[in-house]
Design a protein around this motif. Sequence first.
Motif, short mmCIF file in Angstrom:
data_model
loop_
_atom_site.label_atom_id
_atom_site.label_comp_id
_atom_site.label_asym_id
_atom_site.label_seq_id
_atom_site.Cartn_x
_atom_site.Cartn_y
_atom_site.Cartn_z
N PHE A 1 13.84 -6.20 -0.14
CA PHE A 1 13.36 -4.81 -0.15
C PHE A 1 14.46 -3.85 -0.61
O PHE A 1 14.18 -2.85 -1.28
N GLY A 2 15.70 -4.15 -0.28
CA GLY A 2 16.81 -3.33 -0.77
C GLY A 2 16.95 -3.39 -2.28
O GLY A 2 17.18 -2.38 -2.94
N LEU A 3 16.77 -4.58 -2.84
CA LEU A 3 16.85 -4.75 -4.30
C LEU A 3 15.70 -4.05 -4.99
O LEU A 3 15.89 -3.39 -6.02
N ILE A 4 14.50 -4.15 -4.44
CA ILE A 4 13.34 -3.45 -5.01
C ILE A 4 13.59 -1.94 -4.99
O ILE A 4 13.37 -1.24 -5.97
N TRP A 5 14.08 -1.44 -3.86
CA TRP A 5 14.32 0.00 -3.70
C TRP A 5 15.40 0.47 -4.68
O TRP A 5 15.22 1.48 -5.38
N ALA A 6 16.53 -0.23 -4.75
CA ALA A 6 17.63 0.19 -5.61
C ALA A 6 17.25 0.14 -7.08
O ALA A 6 17.56 1.06 -7.85
N SER A 7 16.56 -0.91 -7.49
CA SER A 7 16.15 -1.05 -8.89
C SER A 7 15.13 0.00 -9.28
O SER A 7 15.22 0.60 -10.35
N GLY A 8 14.18 0.24 -8.40
CA GLY A 8 13.18 1.27 -8.66
C GLY A 8 13.78 2.65 -8.70
O GLY A 8 13.42 3.48 -9.54
N LEU A 9 14.70 2.92 -7.79
CA LEU A 9 15.36 4.23 -7.75
C LEU A 9 16.16 4.49 -9.02
O LEU A 9 16.12 5.60 -9.57
N LEU A 10 16.87 3.48 -9.49
CA LEU A 10 17.63 3.62 -10.74
C LEU A 10 16.71 4.01 -11.89
O LEU A 10 16.99 4.94 -12.64
N TRP A 11 15.59 3.32 -12.00
CA TRP A 11 14.64 3.57 -13.07
C TRP A 11 14.02 4.97 -12.95
O TRP A 11 13.98 5.73 -13.92
N VAL A 12 13.57 5.32 -11.75
CA VAL A 12 12.91 6.61 -11.54
C VAL A 12 13.86 7.78 -11.76
O VAL A 12 13.52 8.76 -12.45
N LEU A 13 15.07 7.70 -11.21
CA LEU A 13 16.02 8.81 -11.38
C LEU A 13 16.42 8.98 -12.85
O LEU A 13 16.58 10.11 -13.32
N THR A 14 16.57 7.87 -13.56
CA THR A 14 16.90 7.97 -14.99
C THR A 14 15.75 8.60 -15.76
O THR A 14 15.96 9.45 -16.62
N ARG A 15 14.52 8.21 -15.43
CA ARG A 15 13.36 8.77 -16.11
C ARG A 15 13.22 10.26 -15.80
O ARG A 15 12.95 11.07 -16.68
N TRP A 16 13.41 10.65 -14.55
CA TRP A 16 13.33 12.07 -14.19
C TRP A 16 14.41 12.87 -14.90
O TRP A 16 14.17 13.98 -15.36
N SER A 17 15.61 12.31 -14.99
CA SER A 17 16.70 13.01 -15.67
C SER A 17 16.45 13.10 -17.16
O SER A 17 16.76 14.11 -17.80
N ALA A 18 15.87 12.07 -17.74
CA ALA A 18 15.57 12.07 -19.18
C ALA A 18 14.51 13.11 -19.52
O ALA A 18 14.55 13.73 -20.59
N GLU B 1 14.07 15.83 -17.85
CA GLU B 1 14.61 17.08 -17.33
C GLU B 1 13.92 17.56 -16.06
O GLU B 1 14.00 18.72 -15.71
N GLN B 2 13.23 16.64 -15.35
CA GLN B 2 12.70 16.98 -14.03
C GLN B 2 13.84 17.03 -13.01
O GLN B 2 13.72 17.69 -11.99
N LEU B 3 14.90 16.29 -13.32
CA LEU B 3 16.08 16.26 -12.47
C LEU B 3 17.27 16.65 -13.33
O LEU B 3 17.69 15.89 -14.20
N GLY B 4 17.76 17.85 -13.13
CA GLY B 4 18.90 18.32 -13.91
C GLY B 4 20.21 17.78 -13.35
O GLY B 4 20.24 17.09 -12.34
N SER B 5 21.27 18.12 -14.03
CA SER B 5 22.60 17.71 -13.59
C SER B 5 22.83 18.22 -12.17
O SER B 5 22.55 19.38 -11.87
N ASN B 6 23.31 17.34 -11.31
CA ASN B 6 23.48 17.69 -9.91
C ASN B 6 24.61 16.84 -9.35
O ASN B 6 25.04 15.87 -9.96
N PRO B 7 25.10 17.18 -8.17
CA PRO B 7 26.24 16.43 -7.62
C PRO B 7 25.88 15.11 -6.94
O PRO B 7 26.77 14.39 -6.50
N ALA B 8 24.59 14.75 -6.87
CA ALA B 8 24.22 13.58 -6.08
C ALA B 8 23.57 12.44 -6.86
O ALA B 8 23.77 11.28 -6.51
N ALA B 9 22.78 12.71 -7.88
CA ALA B 9 21.98 11.64 -8.49
C ALA B 9 22.05 11.71 -10.01
O ALA B 9 22.27 12.76 -10.60
N GLY B 10 21.85 10.56 -10.61
CA GLY B 10 21.86 10.46 -12.07
C GLY B 10 23.11 9.75 -12.56
O GLY B 10 23.95 9.30 -11.77
#
Length: 134
Positions: free
Chosen positions: A14-31, A33-42
């Motif tokens: 479950f940790g691997l599923i969560w981490a892999s999914g989070l990497l994909w989702v955060l990259t997509r959001w940043s691409a 521009e739903q998630l701009g430059s910030n001090p925590a994610a991306g």
Amino acid sequence: MNTDSMMMGLMGGFGLIWASGLLWVLTRWSASEQLGSNPAAGIRTVATTASSEAWAAGHQAALPWARRIGVFGMILGVALVTTAFLPVAGGSESQVPHPLSVAFFAVGYGGLLLGCVPLVRTANKAARQAQPQR
């Protein structure tokens, strides 16, 4: 049932599923521009945080890598979870996790970490190209 093997399979999977999914989702959001430059994610490097254009360009370029890593990690995570229910040699008294649990854990988390190397390199290259030449 071996509780050590079960914990490794369930928690690790479950940790691997969560981490892999989070990497994909955060990259997509940043691409997108739903998630701009910030001090925590991306993908936070000097090149990608130089401007909002560099941030979006870097994440857009890294998105195919993030998708590959995400799918790979989620598939291995599901496989790791299934190993929690496999019997181990020695029965429930054995303190050794199932060999498939160990293999899927190592390959899954190793692939996640090693996959980030080309992801970051791709993001940096695109972010530098998005910056105006001085």
